[in-house]
Design an enzyme around this catalytic site. Structure first.
Site, PDB file in Angstrom:
ATOM      1  N   ARG A 167       0.842  -1.108  -0.120  1.00 29.64           N
ATOM      2  CA  ARG A 167      -0.142  -0.074  -0.197  1.00 29.64           C
ATOM      3  C   ARG A 167       0.963   1.207   0.085  1.00 29.64           C
ATOM      4  O   ARG A 167       2.176   1.065   0.213  1.00 29.64           O
ATOM      5  CB  ARG A 167      -0.875   0.154   1.228  1.00 29.64           C
ATOM      6  N   HIS A 168       0.383   2.538  -0.212  1.00 29.19           N
ATOM      7  CA  HIS A 168       1.123   3.506  -0.259  1.00 29.19           C
ATOM      8  C   HIS A 168       1.416   3.959   1.281  1.00 29.19           C
ATOM      9  O   HIS A 168       0.657   3.158   1.877  1.00 29.19           O
ATOM     10  CB  HIS A 168       0.349   4.809  -0.843  1.00 29.19           C
TER      11      HIS A 168
ATOM     12  N   HIS B  47      -3.408   0.707  -3.408  1.00 35.77           N
ATOM     13  CA  HIS B  47      -4.287   1.036  -2.231  1.00 35.77           C
ATOM     14  C   HIS B  47      -5.053  -0.155  -1.857  1.00 35.77           C
ATOM     15  O   HIS B  47      -4.929  -1.381  -2.241  1.00 35.77           O
ATOM     16  CB  HIS B  47      -5.420   1.804  -2.725  1.00 35.77           C
TER      17      HIS B  47
ATOM     18  N   GLU C 109      -7.997   3.815  -6.522  1.00 36.76           N
ATOM     19  CA  GLU C 109      -8.502   3.045  -5.274  1.00 36.76           C
ATOM     20  C   GLU C 109      -9.925   2.976  -5.731  1.00 36.76           C
ATOM     21  O   GLU C 109     -10.434   3.852  -6.620  1.00 36.76           O
ATOM     22  CB  GLU C 109      -8.339   3.966  -3.933  1.00 36.76           C
TER      23      GLU C 109
ATOM     24  N   ARG D 273      -0.411   9.668  -3.515  1.00 41.42           N
ATOM     25  CA  ARG D 273       0.261   8.801  -2.302  1.00 41.42           C
ATOM     26  C   ARG D 273       0.932   7.770  -2.838  1.00 41.42           C
ATOM     27  O   ARG D 273       1.882   7.221  -2.066  1.00 41.42           O
ATOM     28  CB  ARG D 273      -0.850   8.389  -1.394  1.00 41.42           C
TER      29      ARG D 273
ATOM     30  N   ASN E  48      -5.640   9.088   5.939  1.00 42.54           N
ATOM     31  CA  ASN E  48      -5.567   8.060   6.611  1.00 42.54           C
ATOM     32  C   ASN E  48      -5.592   8.506   7.855  1.00 42.54           C
ATOM     33  O   ASN E  48      -6.248   8.104   8.961  1.00 42.54           O
ATOM     34  CB  ASN E  48      -4.255   7.356   6.429  1.00 42.54           C
TER      35      ASN E  48
END
Ligand code: ATP
Ligand code: F6P
Length: 448
Positions: A230-231, A368, A303, A283, A237
């Site tokens: 994932r980023h 994502h 995403e 991201r 977040n």
């Protein structure tokens, strides 16, 4: 609502029913190919199942020696025919009672007579027949296959691998005496020669058949791994917001800085050719910025689109759209955000990515949470009711290595804390700090 068999949104299956009949001498990768077709189709919501004749034969003859497969062995012939008949019978039952869409009949089916019998039996039930033949005359490769998967097969349990390999070689010799490659021009068939170096296609009839052919054309068996991350933690977040196109948080930036080292520890060598794929969102691009490899941005890796909920927190959604919030937990795979996507939509969007991943050798994908869940579900065969609920933590590299009959998984955690974006089913959880990671914690498991 899309159905799970028959007509499937995005894959246009309609009322097609196909029996894919594997053809080829032993140790030509038929079972491996059958397993991959099943996994790919199930991932696309097409109900598929493999019927392995060897499994039926093993019920009566668990550990035969090579002479069992000699065509002059009448009792062996009778038992092998009985095993094939039992498999076909169960397969037809599956089509009629469980409304299956694609069955794979996994056996050598190496004579014209056997193929005619199957074609006539199956066509009588208005099921399309498609032969997939794997031909290979690379002796070293075949010997490698025997050592890799045959000496550990239940047929040789408890036996010396050298003796098992010799016996299996003799078994192949017996099949070679009667083997007839497909030349029946009135049949639908795909012939894969020397692992796809050459592909011969005959009379492909419809959409689903052509998808299977295209998939088969992209398969290879070179050793390789797939790295997923994932980023790094993003500003959204931190705030518990979904969607958007936020920058990384300071901790996310640190993850980007340590990612090259984490990749090295996970086995990516600097001199090794590897391409990094990201989404088009900031991201993932920021996360991969220090990786010294070629990079490619894919819109398809963006995403899951949360539509009108984009930019909200889960608490906001629960408050503003309580019915939607509940409906999503009831059936997360099929729930489509207003103006956005469902997991089912995402899988369809990711299909070209999976096809390209099959073609590639080493590749790293920085993307994502929902996207990784779908890609991971494909490689690890995770069913749809579980895949949207899998925990895919931040600041962790997942390395997947395809093996003959499964995929090996290793996880490498960076020593940088991050929030947890995982919300368990039916909870109105607030976002929280993930457990503090152990330094470079490594876990390994194998899915078969
Ligand atoms: P059997 O008839 O004994 O069941 P099989 O043809 O089903 O044998 P598999 O058990 O699938 O053979 O063999 C798996 C091995 O074949 C793996 O080592 C895999 O790397 C290799 N393999 C996969 N695809 C091919 C191919 N197209 N040609 C040759 N070998 C392949
Ligand atoms: O030899 C490999 C094998 O998979 C056996 O385990 C199985 O009994 C046989 O092939 C099935 O093929 P056939 O229909 O030619 O007997």
């Amino acid at each position: 609502m899309p159905r799970t068999n028959g007509s499937v949104v995005g894959t246009q299956v309609e009322d097609t029913r196909i029996c894919v009949v594997m053809v080829g001498l032993p140790a030509r990768g038929k079972s491996l190919i059958a397993g991959k077709i099943v996994r790919y189709l199930r991932w696309l919501s097409v109900d598929a199942r493999s019927f392995n004749v060897g499994t039926y034969r093993r019920q009566d003859t668990p550990q035969p020696t090579a002479d069992f497969f000699d065509t002059s062995n009448k009792e062996g012939e009778r038992m092998r025919r009985a095993a094939a008949e039992a498999a076909v019978k169960d397969m037809l039952k599956w089509f009629s009672q469980e409304k299956g869409t694609v069955a794979i009949l996994d056996a050598t089916n190496s004579t014209r007579a056997r193929r005619r019998w199957i074609a006539e039996t199956v066509s009588a039930h208005k099921i399309e027949v498609m032969f997939v033949e794997s031909k290979c005359d690379d002796e070293d490769l075949i010997m490698g296959n025997i050592m890799e998967v045959k000496t550990t097969s239940p047929d040789y349990r408890g036996q010396d691998p050298e003796v098992a390999a010799r016996d299996f070689r003799d078994r192949i010799r017996n099949y070679e005496k009667v083997y007839e490659t497909i030349t029946e021009t009135d049949y639908t068939y795909v012939k894969l020669i020397n692992v796809g170096t050459q592909v011969v296609i005959n009379c492909i009839q419809d959409y689903l058949q052509s998808r299977i052919v295209y998939f088969l054309m992209n398969l290879h068996i070179k050793p390789r791994s797939i790295w997923l991350s994932r980023h790094g933690e993003s500003m959204f977040n931190l705030e518990g917001k979904i969607g958007g196109d936020a920058d990384l948080s300071p901790r996310g930036m640190r993850y980007a800085e340590v990612l090259p080292e984490l990749c090295r520890q996970s086995g990516i060598l600097p001199e090794q050719g590897i391409t990094v794929w990201t989404s088009t969102l900031k991201r993932t691009i920021q996360t991969s910025q220090h990786l010294p490899y070629n990079k490619l941005q894919w819109k398809a890796l963006d995403e899951l689109d949360s539509g009108t909920c984009d930019g909200l927190t889960y608490e906001d959604i629960e408050e503003q759209f309580p019915e939607d919030f509940r409906a999503r937990d009831d059936d997360k795979y099929n729930y489509r955000y207003r103006g956005g996507e469902s997991y089912r939509d995402l899988v369809i969007r990711l299909e070209p990515i999976i096809m390209e991943m099959e073609r590639q050798e080493n590749v790293m994908v920085v993307t994502h949470q929902a996207v990784i869940r779908c890609i991971y579900a494909y490689f690890m065969n995770v069913p749809q009711d579980r895949s949207p609920w899998m925990e895919i933590p931040l600041h962790t590299v997942i390395k997947l290595t395809p093996k003959a009959y499964g995929t090996k998984e290793e996880r490498f955690k960076a020593n940088i804390p991050a929030v947890s974006t995982f919300r368990p089913k039916y909870s109105s959880a607030k976002h929280q700090e993930a457990d503090s990671p152990d330094v470079n914690e490594l876990s390994v498991k194998m899915n078969v």
